[in-house]
Enzyme design. Structure first.
Site, PDB file in Angstrom:
ATOM      1  N   LYS A 285       3.336 -10.029 -54.099  1.00 41.03           N
ATOM      2  CA  LYS A 285       2.962  -9.921 -52.694  1.00 41.03           C
ATOM      3  C   LYS A 285       3.669 -11.025 -51.906  1.00 41.03           C
ATOM      4  CE  LYS A 285      -1.332  -9.388 -50.004  1.00 41.03           C
ATOM      5  NZ  LYS A 285      -2.812  -9.376 -50.117  1.00 41.03           N
ATOM      6  N   GLU A 370     -18.025  -2.034 -52.799  1.00 36.51           N
ATOM      7  CA  GLU A 370     -19.174  -2.276 -51.920  1.00 36.51           C
ATOM      8  C   GLU A 370     -20.469  -1.691 -52.468  1.00 36.51           C
ATOM      9  OE1 GLU A 370     -15.431  -2.509 -49.523  1.00 36.51           O
ATOM     10  OE2 GLU A 370     -16.262  -1.041 -50.938  1.00 36.51           O
ATOM     11  N   ARG A 398     -19.686   2.610 -46.830  1.00 38.70           N
ATOM     12  CA  ARG A 398     -19.443   3.165 -48.158  1.00 38.70           C
ATOM     13  C   ARG A 398     -20.656   3.003 -49.076  1.00 38.70           C
ATOM     14  NH1 ARG A 398     -13.549   1.092 -49.984  1.00 38.70           N
ATOM     15  NH2 ARG A 398     -13.474   3.145 -50.922  1.00 38.70           N
TER      16      ARG A 398
END
Length: 645
Positions: A285, A370, A398
């Protein structure tokens, strides 16, 4: 091709990539990185993830044929390079700005985009359904899903893999393994991916999935057979390719995600295989940009505008809502050893990193999960602790079932802190935190607080953590905290939550403005404008907005019109709750509710979007004036309705 010309400017679509030589591809990758840094430095955006997928994206478009072959990115914030090579470079001057390119794939922009896909761990389920659909229709297409190692911490990925393994459809799963989601990837799966990253030539991949599968409910015989072999202790006797064939999945890798030739070779083999294949690409990244690589926290995941030379952010430092929450949580944790924090792969973005620094054993990052975060918090509460679950408002959607049945049904003291609540702006409709007050307002026993400034955030967070007979939510917006807005007085408190704050009041009782959270300053400005027009206005901040506080009933009876203003959807929102409260108490005062319409709103700045939907001082003033005039005449002189506050 003219060697003196920019390679990047010659790329108008994916077909232009297929004729480039290896040397040209190396030059093109460098140009793409320079372009990304220059453009995103001006607008802000997801620079780190996209710097890491340059070669991978080029390889995908050279090996496959989009849009005939279908690409899905999980999450879609790593699709900037895909946008560039599919003819959208001109749009980067307005990236994530009103009228410009979105920060995620978008069907309206290009035939090469399928789903916005900005909530993680969903791409494999999309891909499974699409591959099955094309097979039923007799269409020969490959479906290619790019999924990050961070997204693989989400349960939906493993549910999808179980189903994909039972098919023979041409579906290629590219694991973009950079060891991070927003923050470094955590968990058993991450540990095994890290092992492979440190030893790229080692292709025994049983360890890649062992821990993750052991923690996943067993569904389907292939998974059972694989785990049974592991438990029998014959891991070293099983070739990884054979193991994945038993699962119905072929594995290729690990592959250097910045080696163009190696990537194309791996993807070419995957394409020719014709069935489900996992290609494991190891990337970095922020690759190619030293300031991003030096940013250990999140590798420039999504900075605001920055200096491209140094990487320094251009915006002047200001007090952020997240910082206020983080500081107060650490203070509370110092006073209460039962307080623990949970986040879902976003410790720095939500402020839980501050708690982790102060009390390492009392902060948990569960990955992009979540639902698990919520039910794990329920378990912590059952064990006698008070968990604080910090997530973005949009992401708690969610976990609705877990909030409803795992937490609220058991009256458990779990506090959910929702950052980025309300209209958030440039990330688009999937990231607007506008549904929480409506969606979670139906949960029995759940109480929702909406602070208006730093002081009320600290106060309401303490009140929430002090509640031991059920769950609570504390919600606040993105960005800088506004100036303190002290109350004239506090009234009520019969609901046990400390009462409501009266922010302004006049001699005449014409209009009661019920202001929700961060709209307090806007409401005060509207009240001042209405006073100039001869109307007496009371502005009240309920502080705790769901359920609607009963202390509003006597205030409403005193006025001729009630108006609610909220930074959430109108349907089922605070306005609806207040209306029901007044009806139940036989208060016949007219009520008008102002909020966000239940529609999809394009990305833009928060100010632009609020102007579009009419939540500005001038427009609200005009509308309330019209409504007030229908029920009562204005005073002859503004002096008779002077506002205190």
């Amino acid at each position: 091709m003219n060697e003196g010309a920019s390679l990047l400017s010659s790329v108008k679509g994916p077909q232009d990539l297929k004729t480039l030589s290896p040397e040209q591809l190396t030059g093109l990758a460098a140009e793409i990185r320079d372009f990304l840094i220059a453009k995103v430095a001006r607008t802000g955006g997801h620079i780190g993830p996209n710097l890491g997928v340059v070669e991978l994206t080029l390889a995908m478009h050279r090996v496959f044929d989009s849009p005939a072959d279908r690409f899905i990115f999980d999450t879609g914030h790593q699709a900037y390079v895909h946008k560039m090579v599919t003819g959208r470079m001109d749009g980067f001057d307005q990236l994530r700005q009103r009228g410009g390119l979105t920060g995620y794939p978008n069907q309206a922009e290009s035939e090469h985009d399928l789903v916005e896909n900005c909530h993680a761990s969903t791409a494999l389920s999309y891909a499974d359904g699409m591959a099955k659909g094309y097979a039923l229709r007799g269409e020969k297409r490959h479906v290619v899903a790019v999924v990050g190692d961070g997204a693989l911490t989400g349960g939906m990925c493993w549910e999808a893999l179980n189903n994909i393994a039972a098919t023979d459809n041409p579906l290629v799963i590219i694991v973009n393994d950079n060891g991070r989601s927003y923050a470094p990837t955590i968990g058993g799966l991450a540990d095994h991916l890290a092992t492979l990253r440190l030893n790229p030539g080692y292709e025994k991949v049983l360890d890649l999935v062992k821990d993750a599968l052991e923690k996943t409910p067993l569904v389907g015989k292939p998974l059972f057979d694989a785990l049974h072999a592991v438990k029998k202790g014959i891991k070293d006797a099983v070739a990884p390719q054979a193991m994945f064939e038993d699962l119905g999945l072929k594995y290729i890798g690990p592959v250097d995600g910045h080696d163009q030739a190696a990537l194309e070779s791996a993807l070419g083999r995957a394409r020719r295989f014709g069935g489900p294949v996992i290609v494991h690409a190891v990337t970095a990244k922020g690759y190619g940009y030293q300031p991003a690589l030096n940013d250990e926290a999140d590798r420039f995941h999504a900075p605001s505008a920055f200096d491209p030379e140094t990487g320094r952010l251009l915006a002047a430092p200001s007090l952020k809502w997240t910082n206020v929450f983080a500081e107060e949580l650490v203070e509370i944790a110092g006073e209460r050893p039962d307080v623990v924090g949970i986040t879902a792969a976003m410790p720095e973005s939500t402020g839980i990193d501050k708690l982790a620094a102060a009390y390492p054993d009392r902060a948990y990052d569960v990955g992009i999960a979540e639902q698990h975060a919520t039910t794990s918090a329920a378990g912590l509460a059952l064990a006698g602790l008070h968990p604080v679950v910090a997530v973005y408002a949009t992401f708690l959607n969610r976990a609705f079932d877990q909030v409803l049945l795992d937490v609220a049904l058991h009256n458990l003291p779990v506090t959910f802190v929702l950052d980025r609540a309300g209209i958030t702006g440039p990330d688009g409709p999937s990231h607007y935190g506008i549904w929480d007050m409506s969606v979670f307002g139906v949960v029995p026993g759940l109480r929702v607080a909406a602070p208006r400034d730093a002081e009320t955030l600290r106060e309401e967070l303490r009140e929430a953590i002090g509640i031991e007979d059920g769950p609570t939510i504390v919600r606040f917006p993105t960005g800088s905290v506004p100036a303190a807005l002290p109350a004239l007085r506090r009234v009520g408190g019969s609901d046990g939550l400390g009462g409501m704050d009266v922010l302004a009041e006049a001699e005449r009782k014409d209009v009661l403005l019920v202001s929700v959270g961060a709209f307090a300053h806007l409401s005060m400005q509207v009240a001042a404008k209405l006073a100039e027009r001869g109307y007496g206005v009371t502005v009240v901040d309920p502080r705790w907005v769901r359920p609607a506080p009963v202390d509003l009933v006597p205030l409403a009876r005193e006025h001729k019109l009630v108006v609610t203003i909220e930074d959430g959807v109108r349907n089922g929102g605070v306005g609806d709750a207040v209306s029901k409260l007044l009806r139940d108490n036989e208060v016949d005062v007219p009520l008008r509710d102002l909020g966000v319409p239940s529609t999809w709103i394009d990305h833009g700045t928060r100010a632009e979007i609020l102007a579009e939907i009419g939540l500005t001082v001038p427009e609200i003033t005009e509308r309330v004036t019209k409504w007030a005039a229908a029920v009562t005449p204005a005073a002859p002189s503004p002096l008779a309705t002077s506002v205190r506050g």
